[in-house]
Each structure stands twice: as structure tokens, then as C-alpha cells.
Design an enzyme around this catalytic site. Structure first.
Site, PDB file in Angstrom:
ATOM      1  N   GLY A   1       2.583  -2.124   6.673  1.00  0.00           N
ATOM      2  CA  GLY A   1       3.439  -0.961   6.446  1.00  0.00           C
ATOM      3  C   GLY A   1       2.691   0.069   5.605  1.00  0.00           C
ATOM      4  O   GLY A   1       1.687  -0.244   4.961  1.00  0.00           O
ATOM      5  N   CYS A   2       3.196   1.305   5.615  1.00  0.00           N
ATOM      6  CA  CYS A   2       2.499   2.374   4.896  1.00  0.00           C
ATOM      7  C   CYS A   2       2.585   2.166   3.378  1.00  0.00           C
ATOM      8  O   CYS A   2       1.570   2.192   2.676  1.00  0.00           O
ATOM      9  CB  CYS A   2       3.050   3.736   5.309  1.00  0.00           C
ATOM     10  SG  CYS A   2       4.846   3.831   5.389  1.00  0.00           S
ATOM     11  N   TYR A   3       3.794   1.925   2.864  1.00  0.00           N
ATOM     12  CA  TYR A   3       3.908   1.669   1.418  1.00  0.00           C
ATOM     13  C   TYR A   3       3.109   0.422   1.010  1.00  0.00           C
ATOM     14  O   TYR A   3       2.400   0.445   0.003  1.00  0.00           O
ATOM     15  CB  TYR A   3       5.376   1.462   1.022  1.00  0.00           C
ATOM     16  CG  TYR A   3       6.234   2.704   0.943  1.00  0.00           C
ATOM     17  CD1 TYR A   3       5.840   3.821   0.198  1.00  0.00           C
ATOM     18  CD2 TYR A   3       7.481   2.747   1.559  1.00  0.00           C
ATOM     19  CE1 TYR A   3       6.653   4.940   0.100  1.00  0.00           C
ATOM     20  CE2 TYR A   3       8.301   3.867   1.472  1.00  0.00           C
ATOM     21  CZ  TYR A   3       7.885   4.962   0.735  1.00  0.00           C
ATOM     22  OH  TYR A   3       8.707   6.068   0.622  1.00  0.00           O
TER      23      TYR A   3
ATOM     24  N   THR B   1       0.418  -0.812   2.334  1.00  0.00           N
ATOM     25  CA  THR B   1      -1.026  -0.548   2.353  1.00  0.00           C
ATOM     26  C   THR B   1      -1.452   0.067   1.017  1.00  0.00           C
ATOM     27  O   THR B   1      -2.403  -0.405   0.377  1.00  0.00           O
ATOM     28  CB  THR B   1      -1.384   0.412   3.515  1.00  0.00           C
ATOM     29  OG1 THR B   1      -1.116  -0.264   4.750  1.00  0.00           O
ATOM     30  CG2 THR B   1      -2.850   0.833   3.474  1.00  0.00           C
TER      31      THR B   1
END
Ligand SMILES: NC(=O)c1ccc[n+]([C@@H]2O[C@H](COP(=O)([O-])OP(=O)(O)OC[C@H]3O[C@@H](n4cnc5c(N)ncnc54)[C@H](OP(=O)(O)O)[C@@H]3O)[C@@H](O)[C@H]2O)c1
Length: 337
Positions: A148-150, A152
Site C-alpha cells: 500500500g502507499c502509506y 511503503t
């Protein structure tokens, strides 16, 4: 040449995947599809006019599986686990951008995503696609769960410390901020311009679905159960994530020690840039790139680590291509510089 497919082409990460892959010397995009959207890609995303003749179809496994060696599954969570099993059964490689194969524990998945996991058979086979930590496993994987972006930004910010000094940590608070594209290209009232612009708000405080993913991989790094306090915020920008991680230490650490630790840990990592003491990352320095910039500040027992990524690049499509490069034996940075 590797033939690749993008499922979810009408969405933000699908669109960016195509942009990267059209300039990738080792691949050819031979299939694009979506849930309901159909038609010429250059009509769906006019920026591709003159660049591709690809036509988007409603995803159909029996047609798609004959066209590609590897698929990017860029569809909403809970949808991928109905698509990915068929692709794997047809002996295709998959990079899944959704959350469906990130959490190994299906009960935890059910708790946070609200539905039972439909593909428990393939769950143990997935490799978490954070190359800086799991490069060798990714190289051998057939199914990569793109982070996921958060997570990462959070895991890269904390990894050096968790891997070497986890006993020194008393508590972790992650204050995360994301641009609006992080929520995808769907129409949601809170995401329309007049609601999101000139506004700043926390959402899903202490109950965001990325918290268990961050905990799971920090726990794996430190060898013990890790808990975090995670509060995301929506900021009026199109792209970008900035996370400020407050780490309460049990005993002080010097700035020089932190800097050396992070520099050493990421010494050979092209896409992680450790900023000099006193410098802080900015979203504008990573927008449109696959970099994660990390800075820090320390005073007595309080250590603050900051990290910035582009949510759609290192947080999604860029990292997905980095994973494909590893899975297929291409140079890791191909298409990403
Ligand atoms: N946005 C980010 O910054 C980001 C970062 C990291 C991870 N992710 C994850 O990556 C995935 C895609 O995100 P996104 O932001 O690109 O989403 P998006 O903009 O909402 O696009 C979703 C895409 O999935 C397609 N789709 C939906 N149901 C489908 C189905 N049953 N079969 C085939 N295609 C289907 C949609 O097609 P239609 O338009 O025809 O419905 C659309 O092309 C999500 O799981 C998301 O959580 C996103």
C-alpha cells in the site's frame, strides 16, 4: 519481449502503469481491461492519443490469459481475489496492486476489509513487493503483493531502526498525509474538488486498513509484535504522501548514529534517498518519481523520521514495475528513471 496486461486501465494506477510501460524497452502491453469501462484507451485517457491503439475491454479471463505472460491487477481491494486465482492457474505472473494478498492472515483481512478472503490457497504464495526488504524473494515470485502507499512510506521510514534497534523503541506514532489521488478515480462526495480543495482533515483515525499491514511487516522486521498509532490525513494536492513518524526512544540516540544507520541500511538502494541531518523531505521532490526521500530529527528520547513518496509511483505503479523488473530478470530501474 515480455507481453504484459493491465487490468484496471481506466483507474489512476492503471493509467500510470501504461505510461511507464510504453517507455519500457523489455515489455509490450498486449491487453488492457477494466470493470465496466470499454473503448479506445486514447478516448479514456486522452493523453495517450497518438501513443497507443490499445482498446479496453471488460476483463475476460479466457481471452486475456492467451495474450500476456504477466498481469498487473490494478483493481479495488476485494476484487483482485476473484481475478488473480484464474491468472495464476493459467501459469501467469501477477503483480497485484490491491490489498488482497498483502496480509497473510485471512482473519485479519476479514476484520479490516469486511469480507472473507476468497483465495486462501494462493495467499501463502504471495511475496510482499517491497524490493528494499524482499528483493531475493520477489525475484523468484509468481505472485507479488504490491504494498500500500502509506505502508511503503512508513515501512521504509522505520525499517533500519526496526531491524537493528527495535528494543530501544517505546512507541511509534505515524502522522500520514496523502493527496487525493490516493483514493482512486472514483466519484466520492468527500473527494470532489469543492470538498477537498482548501481543506485539511484526518480520516479513519486509528482505524485505517493500512495499519495492520504496517504492523505486520514491522513485526516481521523486528522479530516481535509491533503496534503503532496511525492517523492519515487528506490534503488538497493531487499526488504525494508525507509521513511524520514520532518514535519515543527508551534511551537517547545521536543524530550521527541515526544518519549512519540509515545510510548504511540503504547504501545500495537506488530508490531510497537519505537526506542529510537538518534536511526534510518534500513531496514536490518525489512527485512523478519512484524515490522515497527520508529525513530525520532527534532530541533526547524523541526521534522523528519523515518520508515522502509519490503515492502513485513508489506507492503503486512505479513500485509495481520495479517488482516486475525483478521477477523477470530485467534491470531493476528499467522504465523508472
Ligand atoms: N491510488 C493510489 O494512490 C494507490 C496506491 C497504492 C495502491 N492502490 C491500490 O491499487 C488498486 C487500484 O487503485 P486505483 O487508485 O488505480 O483505483 P481506481 O482509480 O479506482 O481504478 C480502479 C480500476 O479497477 C477497475 N475495476 C473495478 N472492478 C473491476 C473488476 N471486477 N474487474 C476488472 N477491473 C475492475 C476499474 O474499472 P471501471 O472504471 O470500469 O470500474 C478501474 O479501472 C486499488 O486496489 C488501490 O487500493 C492505489
Amino acid at each position: 519481449m515480455l507481453n504484459v496486461g493491465i487490468i484496471g486501465i481506466s483507474g489512476y494506477s492503471g493509467k500510470l502503469l501504461l505510461k511507464i510501460l510504453l517507455n519500457h524497452k523489455d515489455v509490450r502491453v498486449t491487453h488492457v481491461s477494466a470493470g465496466t469501462t470499454t473503448g479506445k484507451v486514447s478516448d479514456i485517457h486522452p493523453e495517450f492519443a497518438g501513443k497507443t491503439r490499445l482498446v479496453c475491454e471488460k476483463f475476460n479471463l479466457s481471452k486475456a490469459k492467451n495474450l500476456c505472460d504477466l498481469f498487473f491487477v490494478a483493481v479495488p481491494h476485494t476484487k483482485s481475489m476473484s481475478i488473480t486465482p484464474g491468472l495464476l492457474k493459467a501459469k501467469k505472473m501477477v503483480v497485484d496492486l490491491s490489498a488482497d494478498y498483502r496480509l497473510k492472515n485471512s482473519s485479519v483481512y476479514k476484520k479490516w476489509y469486511g469480507v472473507a478472503h476468497k483465495d486462501k490457497k494462493n495467499l501463502p504464495k504471495s511475496v510482499y513487493g517491497l524490493p528494499e526488504l524482499y528483493r531475493e524473494e520477489i525475484k523468484k515470485a509468481k505472485l507479488v503483493a504490491n504494498p500500500g502507499c502509506y505502508p511503503t512510506a512508513a515501512i521504509l521510514a522505520l525499517a533500519p531502526l526496526m531491524a537493528t534497534h527495535s528494543k530501544k523503541i517505546a512507541s511509534i506514532i505515524i502522522d500520514a498525509k496523502s493527496g487525493v489521488s490516493g483514493a482512486g478515480r472514483k466519484t466520492v462526495l468527500s473527494l470532489i474538488y469543492s470538498e477537498a480543495n482548501e481543506n485539511l482533515k484526518a480520516y479513519k483515525a486509528l482505524c485505517h486498513q493500512h495499519a495492520p499491514e504496517i504492523c505486520a511487516y514491522l513485526s516481521r522486521l523486528s522479530g516481535k509484535k509491533v503496534d503503532i498509532t496511525f492517523v492519515p490525513h487528506l490534503i488538497p494536492m493531487n499526488y504525494g504522501i508525507l509521513e511524520t513518524v514520532y518514535i519515543q526512544l527508551k534511551s537517547p540516540m545521536t543524530a550521527q548514529k541515526i544518519y549512519s544507520l540509515y545510510q548504511k541500511f540503504y547504501k545500495t538502494e537506488e530508490f531510497v534517498r537519505i537526506l542529510k541531518p537538518g534536511c526534510q523531505p518534500e513531496t514536490k521532490n518525489v512527485t512523478g518519481t519512484n524515490y522515497c526521500d527520508i529525513g530525520f530529527a532527534v532530541k533526547n528520547n524523541m526521534l522523528v523520521i519523515t518520508s515522502a513518496i509519490d503515492n502513485l509511483m513508489k506507492g503503486a505503479s512505479g513500485q509495481a514495475v520495479q517488482n516486475m523488473n525483478l521477477m523477470c530478470g530485467f534491470k531493476e530501474n528499467t522504465g523508472l528513471l
